[in-house]
Scaffold this motif. Structure first.
Motif, mmCIF file in Angstrom:
data_model
loop_
_atom_site.group_PDB
_atom_site.id
_atom_site.type_symbol
_atom_site.label_atom_id
_atom_site.label_comp_id
_atom_site.label_asym_id
_atom_site.label_seq_id
_atom_site.Cartn_x
_atom_site.Cartn_y
_atom_site.Cartn_z
ATOM 1 N N GLU A 158 -26.630 6.550 52.936
ATOM 2 C CA GLU A 158 -26.014 6.250 54.048
ATOM 3 C C GLU A 158 -26.413 4.782 54.183
ATOM 4 O O GLU A 158 -25.113 4.047 55.043
ATOM 5 C CB GLU A 158 -26.876 6.799 55.198
ATOM 6 N N ARG A 161 -23.721 3.356 52.295
ATOM 7 C CA ARG A 161 -22.185 3.453 52.799
ATOM 8 C C ARG A 161 -22.026 2.564 53.844
ATOM 9 O O ARG A 161 -21.177 1.862 54.164
ATOM 10 C CB ARG A 161 -21.986 5.031 53.023
ATOM 11 N N GLN A 162 -23.142 2.363 54.718
ATOM 12 C CA GLN A 162 -23.078 1.560 55.806
ATOM 13 C C GLN A 162 -22.951 -0.113 55.684
ATOM 14 O O GLN A 162 -22.231 -0.726 56.061
ATOM 15 C CB GLN A 162 -24.344 1.452 56.630
ATOM 16 N N ARG A 163 -23.685 -0.214 54.556
ATOM 17 C CA ARG A 163 -23.317 -1.797 53.864
ATOM 18 C C ARG A 163 -22.005 -1.896 53.581
ATOM 19 O O ARG A 163 -21.231 -3.075 53.626
ATOM 20 C CB ARG A 163 -24.341 -2.232 52.748
ATOM 21 N N ARG A 166 -19.859 -2.064 56.371
ATOM 22 C CA ARG A 166 -19.929 -3.429 56.963
ATOM 23 C C ARG A 166 -19.032 -4.463 56.500
ATOM 24 O O ARG A 166 -18.367 -5.366 56.875
ATOM 25 C CB ARG A 166 -21.481 -3.650 57.192
#
Length: 337
Positions: A158, A161-163, A166
């Motif tokens: 996660e 994935r968030q990086r 972003r």
């Protein structure tokens, strides 16, 4: 070995244990009851089954509570152990008592099978349940460890994935910012062009509005002039109609006055004639009665002036009163009585 297999084994142990306990309790009641009846006064022999039932109830309590404690992973201390062995020894003694008193070793061996099996089953079941509880705890710890590892891996995925998201958002934001700046520049140029066009259009519209306003003022002046002339003509016509109405009213008033004066003279002439030498004709009598009624003369005076009977004159007065209340009527009436 998974959790389902462990739960299945635990259920098999519980079912088998309770089958052995039930069989042993039933066999103990059937075996001990005759012994108790033989050593109980005849008046109280009906109480013979109570002792084996009490001992067997203690056995059931021991087995049930041991299973609960084993499942919870707890220890009851020395007293549960003492109760377990005491109930087992009592059950063994009661079951082999009759054979021991009869000095029957075969009966002692046979009747000791169920109590010994019950004692060993209780101890073995306790050990099995503790082992199953330990295995369940180990499986749960292993499952929790796997869950935590999976959660950690999921958190890492996660985070990655968030990086990535972003970074994609930042790249998309940079592209969008450039696009907005380009669109803003195009919009400013288009706004300036439209502003010039609007100013030109406003100038043309203002000139057209001024011309239209001048034309509207001219038409308004012409309409006001026409309206003033029309009002003057209407005022003159109204004055003529008012003058004609006043003249007509005056003529009608003079005509009514002449007619009233003529009627008064005729009525006065009829009333001044005095009593006739003979009865008047009906038409003349009616005219005289009408004149007398208008002059508010009594019925007797009208009778004297017409020569007709009092009843006939009274009837005419009644008719005239009715006509007076219902509305104006002609002076003369041609109807006969």
């Amino acid at each position: 070995m998974n959790m389902a297999a462990v739960r299945s084994s635990e259920r098999a142990l519980s079912v088998g244990t309770w089958l052995i306990v039930g069989g042993a309790v039933l066999y103990s009641v059937l075996t001990v009851t005759p012994l108790m009846a033989a050593h109980t006064p005849s008046a109280w022999r009906w109480t013979a089954p109570i002792l084996p039932l009490v001992v067997d109830a203690a056995v059931v309590i021991v087995v049930r509570l041991d299973s609960v404690l084993a499942r919870l992973g707890g220890q009851g201390g020395p007293w549960p152990v003492a109760l377990r062995w005491m109930t087992g020894a009592m059950t063994l003694a009661l079951n082999i008592g009759a054979s021991a008193l009869a000095k029957d070793p075969v009966g002692v061996a046979i009747h000791s099978v169920a109590p010994l099996l019950l004692i060993v089953t209780a101890e073995a079941g306790l050990a099995y349940r503790r082992a199953i509880a330990a295995a369940v705890k180990a499986l749960e710890e292993e499952r929790e460890a796997r869950r935590q590892a999976a959660a950690k891996a999921m958190d890492e995925r996660e985070a990655n994935r968030q990086r990535e998201a972003r970074e994609q958002r930042e790249h998309a934001a940079a592209l969008a910012r450039e696009q907005r700046e380009h669109e803003a520049r195009l919009a400013r140029e288009e706004a300036e062009r439209q502003d010039r066009a609007r100013r030109e259009e406003a100038a043309r519209a203002e000139a057209a509005a001024a011309e239209e306003r001048a034309e509207r003022e001219r038409r308004e002046r012409e309409r006001e002039q026409q309206q003033a002339e029309r009002e003057q003509l209407e005022h003159q016509a109204a004055e003529r109609r008012e003058k004609e109405r006043r003249d007509r009213v005056e003529r009608e008033r003079e005509q009514q006055a002449r007619e009233h004066e003529q009627a008064e003279r005729e009525r006065a002439a009829l009333l001044a004639a005095g009593p006739p030498a003979e009865r008047l004709s009906e038409d003349q009598a009616r005219q005289v009665v009408q004149a007398a009624f208008a002059a508010r003369l009594p019925v007797r005076s009208a009778v004297e002036l017409t020569g007709w009977s009092n009843g006939w004159v009274q009837s005419r007065y009644t008719e005239l009163r009715a006509l007076t209340t219902s509305g104006p009527r002609p002076v003369l009436e041609g109807a006969t009585s």
